[in-house]
Design an enzyme around this catalytic site. Structure first.
Site, mmCIF file in Angstrom:
data_model
loop_
_atom_site.group_PDB
_atom_site.id
_atom_site.type_symbol
_atom_site.label_atom_id
_atom_site.label_comp_id
_atom_site.label_asym_id
_atom_site.label_seq_id
_atom_site.Cartn_x
_atom_site.Cartn_y
_atom_site.Cartn_z
ATOM 1 N N GLN A 194 33.853 45.256 4.278
ATOM 2 C CA GLN A 194 34.967 44.940 3.372
ATOM 3 C C GLN A 194 35.335 46.166 2.547
ATOM 4 O O GLN A 194 36.516 46.487 2.369
ATOM 5 C CB GLN A 194 34.575 43.790 2.432
ATOM 6 N N LYS A 237 25.702 36.987 -1.250
ATOM 7 C CA LYS A 237 26.819 36.414 -0.488
ATOM 8 C C LYS A 237 27.330 35.182 -1.253
ATOM 9 O O LYS A 237 27.091 35.050 -2.442
ATOM 10 C CB LYS A 237 26.368 36.055 0.929
ATOM 11 N N ARG A 280 21.665 33.604 -0.059
ATOM 12 C CA ARG A 280 21.376 32.952 1.222
ATOM 13 C C ARG A 280 19.889 32.940 1.562
ATOM 14 O O ARG A 280 19.427 32.033 2.264
ATOM 15 C CB ARG A 280 22.190 33.598 2.354
ATOM 16 N N ARG A 337 28.343 28.833 5.273
ATOM 17 C CA ARG A 337 27.433 29.122 6.388
ATOM 18 C C ARG A 337 26.104 28.378 6.233
ATOM 19 O O ARG A 337 25.436 28.078 7.218
ATOM 20 C CB ARG A 337 27.226 30.623 6.536
ATOM 21 N N GLY A 350 35.428 36.841 -0.891
ATOM 22 C CA GLY A 350 35.082 38.231 -1.225
ATOM 23 C C GLY A 350 35.948 39.199 -0.439
ATOM 24 O O GLY A 350 36.338 40.257 -0.947
ATOM 25 N N ARG A 361 42.719 40.894 7.664
ATOM 26 C CA ARG A 361 43.210 42.274 7.792
ATOM 27 C C ARG A 361 44.622 42.310 8.365
ATOM 28 O O ARG A 361 45.472 43.038 7.872
ATOM 29 C CB ARG A 361 42.233 43.094 8.644
ATOM 30 N N ASP A 384 26.424 37.733 9.243
ATOM 31 C CA ASP A 384 26.918 36.364 9.029
ATOM 32 C C ASP A 384 26.231 35.341 9.934
ATOM 33 O O ASP A 384 26.428 34.131 9.771
ATOM 34 C CB ASP A 384 28.441 36.322 9.245
ATOM 35 N N LYS A 405 38.056 35.171 11.116
ATOM 36 C CA LYS A 405 38.376 35.272 9.684
ATOM 37 C C LYS A 405 38.589 36.733 9.282
ATOM 38 O O LYS A 405 39.558 37.063 8.600
ATOM 39 C CB LYS A 405 37.209 34.640 8.916
HETATM 40 C C1 S3P Z 1 33.195 40.931 6.328
HETATM 41 C C2 S3P Z 1 32.122 41.750 6.187
HETATM 42 C C3 S3P Z 1 30.786 41.278 5.850
HETATM 43 C C4 S3P Z 1 30.658 39.788 6.092
HETATM 44 C C5 S3P Z 1 31.802 39.016 5.559
HETATM 45 C C6 S3P Z 1 33.101 39.465 6.172
HETATM 46 C C7 S3P Z 1 34.495 41.529 6.662
HETATM 47 O O1 S3P Z 1 30.525 41.541 4.494
HETATM 48 O O2 S3P Z 1 29.447 39.330 5.567
HETATM 49 O O3 S3P Z 1 31.631 37.636 5.834
HETATM 50 O O4 S3P Z 1 35.432 40.819 7.050
HETATM 51 O O5 S3P Z 1 34.596 42.750 6.550
HETATM 52 P P1 S3P Z 1 30.257 43.035 3.954
HETATM 53 O O6 S3P Z 1 31.541 43.628 3.521
HETATM 54 O O7 S3P Z 1 29.326 42.862 2.829
HETATM 55 O O8 S3P Z 1 29.725 43.822 5.103
#
Ligand code: S3P
Length: 566
Positions: free
Chosen positions: A306, A479, A483, A525, A232, A166, A452, A161
């Site tokens: 992210q 999240k 969670r 999840r 997110g 990206r 995750d 994912k």
């Molecule tokens: C992700 C980073 C993580 C992860 C999310 C996906 C990503 O979050 O929990 O499911 O693809 O960069 P954070 O940005 O809070 O680290």
């Protein structure tokens, strides 16, 4: 297709003429010839449909819909007879979670709302997305899981994912065409593609192959809000790109995403020169007016891959060199993806640097299997000494694969073969043999590396000998659900003792859980983690809101059902 099914379908068609809602209830089809329930909807209608619950739609519509369903053949008929609408310029074929053959072990009870628009708004053929575009409109689905003996089999996971988001975003702002194979089937990545379409990026999808026609650095001003759904990643990372665009846009999300903090991305992007407003407390919707950006030196106050990626993406549009320093190392897919599309990114420990004005070019890539989705199967196999599981083509990026080290430290036998590198990402085959699991303590920086995977680790913790303690995990509270609270509630419902902390959980080992009715809290999840915990429970477990799994792994329950030996 049995005549009862055909009749029911005809009934739906007739009774719903002129009505916006068609409603299919899988549990009533008796499994006979069923397979897949399908409907057709466009993205904006889909959003609308999601907001309509059975209780709030017209009573006559609800009553008429009760007990109706369609089969794949019906979909064929539907597609020619009542194609779909084009509110967002394209069409989704909605595929349900329904199992190919019900085996009475794990089966979903599905209710699907599909918006059926007037025929006058049928889109042109070129805007019709290929069948099985995974937009899922499942409400109130329930999955029942019976205990198992072990997990055995061999398969490859849908595309990662994080990497899919990206690659898709960067392909959109690259020059030339990108060909992405094994693109994530999750609804989150579909949100990213949908936003890109609204920004003028053309793409075609055929199953898990996606061809994206890059627009180069300049996207098109969207005429509608960009709907990030539950994702997110879409909202945060796309913000970085939108900050560098010469127009205003609005990013919206579902109820869960609308509660999530965005200040972490707003503050640094404002520092770079973007104008961004949000709801109180930095919550979505975000309204971004982008433009010329200046490079910054930014020390991130929290670990977030992210946010790191968002700022590096913004750095592509900035004057000068953008430097990002993270408190602990997080997944580096953003850095690797930028390099894959031809950018130069300099990484040094927890620092990443990128110079603005670099041209990106399209790529051809096969996306590695998602290790965070694999985690559910790895943990399920680990739980049973008789398990033999092989996962092929799995993403093994060292910033993501700490779960394997942890499982080995808990007594699981794991071997990795055919390791290779593709666009900087490690990929390999993983073989797992279950064991009597010892316990573990997980703290920063391991917490961030397992962020995750913590839900499934906590869910299996009672079956270990020493238990599992998780600390420094406050991020889990913000999240897709809180969670820590979701895990504590469901574990307690299954009879576990545990301690809940502000930043984690301590779950003692040597506990036998019993079956219970548990809730996904709308969190993919959590739904999947408790499907795994349920395999070692003393009796049947009901997972309510199991459809949440489609966010990252549509088909999860079918796959689990296939692999569990009973
Ligand atoms: C992700 C980073 C993580 C992860 C999310 C996906 C990503 O979050 O929990 O499911 O693809 O960069 P954070 O940005 O809070 O680290």
């Amino acid at each position: 297709m049995g005549s009862r099914q055909r009749d029911a379908h005809v009934r739906v068609q007739r009774q719903h003429e002129g009505s916006p809602i068609r409603y299919f209830e899988r549990s009533d089809c008796g499994g006979e010839g069923a397979g897949v329930n399908n409907g057709i909807a466009c993205s904006s209608c889909a959003q609308e449909a999601l907001k309509v619950s059975l209780s709030s739609c017209h009573p006559e519509t609800a009553a008429a819909a009760e007990g109706s369903y369609v089969s794949p053949e019906d979909v064929g008929a539907n597609r020619s007879a009542t194609p779909a609408c084009a509110c967002n310029g394209y069409v989704f074929l909605v595929r349900s979670l329904a199992l190919g053959a019900r085996r009475n072990d794990i089966f979903p009870k599905l209710r699907i709302f599909v918006h059926s628009p007037p025929v006058s708004s049928v889109p042109s053929a070129s805007s019709v997305v290929q069948p099985f575009f995974p937009l899922y409109l499942l409400l109130m689905s329930t999955v029942i899981i019976r205990p198992g003996r072990n997990i055995s089999g061999s398969f490859s996971l849908p595309g990662d994912k994080s990497i899919s988001h990206r690659y898709a975003m960067l392909a959109g702002i690259a020059e030339g065409t990108s060909q992405l194979e094994n693109f994530s089937t999750g609804a989150d990545c579909a949100s990213t593609l949908s936003c890109l379409r609204s920004l003028g990026v053309e793409w075609e999808r055929n199953g898990t192959s996606v061809v994206i026609h890059g627009r180069g650095a300049k996207l098109h001003a969207p005429s509608i809000p960009l709907d990030c759904g539950n994702s997110g990643s879409t909202m945060r990372m796309l913000s970085g790109i939108l900050a560098g665009q010469d127009f205003s846009s609005e990013l919206i999300g579902d109820e869960s995403l609308s509660r999530r903090p965005m200040a972490r991305v707003i503050t640094p992007l404002q520092e770079m020169g973007a104008r961004i407003s949000s709801n109180d407390g930095g919550r979505p919707p975000l309204r971004i007016t982008g433009g010329k950006l200046r490079a910054i030196n930014y020390k991130m106050p929290m670990a977030s891959a992210q946010v790191k990626s968002a700022l590096l993406f913004a750095g592509v549009f900035a004057d000068g060199e953008t430097r990002i320093e993270e408190p602990v190392r997080t997944r580096d897919h953003g850095e690797l993806a930028l390099c894959a599309v031809g950018a130069r990114v300099i990484c040094d420990g927890t620092q990443a640097r990128i110079s603005g004005g670099q041209k990106l070019r399209g790529i051809e890539a096969v996306i590695p299997g998602d290790i965070s989705s694999a985690a559910f199967f790895l943990c399920a196999a680990a739980l049973f000494p008789g398990s033999q599981l092989i996962l092929t083509g799995l993403g093994l990026n060292p910033t993501r694969s700490y779960l394997l080290d942890l499982l080995v430290s808990m007594g699981v036998r794991i071997s990795v073969t055919q390791l290779e590198e593709k666009h900087g990402e490690l990929v390999g085959n993983v073989q797992v043999e279950g064991a009597q699991l010892r316990g573990a303590t997980i703290r920063s920086p391991q917490t961030e590396m397992l962020i995750d995977e913590i839900p499934v680790l906590a869910a299996i913790a009672p079956y270990t000998t020493e238990g599992i303690e998780i600390r420094d995990a406050r991020e889990l509270r913000i999240k897709e659900s809180d969670r820590i609270a979701s895990l504590a509630t469901n574990l307690r419902a299954m009879g576990a003792r545990l301690e809940e902390y502000d930043d984690g959980l301590k779950v003692p080992g040597r506990q036998q859980l019993h079956g219970a009715e548990i809730d996904s809290f709308g969190d993919h999840r959590i739904a999947m983690a408790f499907a795994i915990a349920a395999l070692r429970a003393s009796d049947e477990t009901t997972v309510n809101g199991a459809d949440a799994a489609v966010i990252s792994y549509p088909g999860f329950f079918e796959k689990l059902d296939e692999l569990v030996q009973r």
